[in-house]
Design an enzyme around this catalytic site. Sequence first.
Site, mmCIF file in Angstrom:
data_model
loop_
_atom_site.group_PDB
_atom_site.id
_atom_site.type_symbol
_atom_site.label_atom_id
_atom_site.label_comp_id
_atom_site.label_asym_id
_atom_site.label_seq_id
_atom_site.Cartn_x
_atom_site.Cartn_y
_atom_site.Cartn_z
ATOM 1 C CB VAL A 133 29.896 6.571 28.778
ATOM 2 C CG1 VAL A 133 30.060 6.406 27.268
ATOM 3 C CG2 VAL A 133 30.367 5.319 29.505
ATOM 4 C CB SER A 134 32.977 9.616 25.541
ATOM 5 O OG SER A 134 34.080 10.234 24.901
ATOM 6 N N PRO A 135 35.477 9.842 27.996
ATOM 7 C CG PRO A 135 37.545 8.758 28.181
ATOM 8 C CD PRO A 135 36.087 8.503 27.916
ATOM 9 C CG LEU A 141 36.500 5.582 23.578
ATOM 10 C CD1 LEU A 141 35.965 4.588 22.599
ATOM 11 C CD2 LEU A 141 37.631 4.996 24.392
#
EC number: 2.5.1.18
Length: 211
Positions: free
Chosen positions: A15-17, A211
């Site tokens: 889910v984290s780029p 992130l």
Amino acid sequence: PGPCPGVIELFYDVVSPYSWLGFEVMCRYRNVWNIDLKLRPAFLGGIMKGAGNSPKSPGLVPNKFLYMTKDLNRLAQYFNVPIQPPSDPFEAMFDKGSLAAMRFVTAVQERETGGDEQVECVSRELWRRIWSQDKDITKPESLTEAALKAGLSNRDIEEALALATSDKIKEKLKKATEEALGHGVSIPLTSIWKHIIQNTCFPVCSPLVSL
């Protein structure tokens, strides 16, 4: 005996780029850097909850959100990773989340022997779905589509989907998440085992842009 191998553990969540960027860089240069890359699927939502952070905190500060958007675009171009944010990043990242996806990735890893080739390919396809194609990663059919593109057989996928709901996999993902949280930073996170004296290693934890 020879020196301790250069092992790097990469904790990540699809889910984290920023995890995708760190993942591709590590995979791309592991042979050049002569490292043994160990993939460690974790759950970003659990890390943020454990750290007492609001999942949507970056988006609640307009200037920070604007900076992150520009930063991702620059990094995606520099590292040649096809990041295209989903139409609703907050829904994709925080409302839908990645718990089912990361349990599935953990199940694929649990079943795989002789390395992380399947885990690498499945993780990459899941990143492509959410961060390049604006597609779902929460439903079994979405996970199946990603795994098929990654080269898994229908039987492998069915068994991984079933295993992903087991207590064993839930606990394995929880432990990896707690281990990442214990390092005191978010993900992507690298745990680097460096050789200092004969037969002795020590870990050095290094966060990538997180992130």
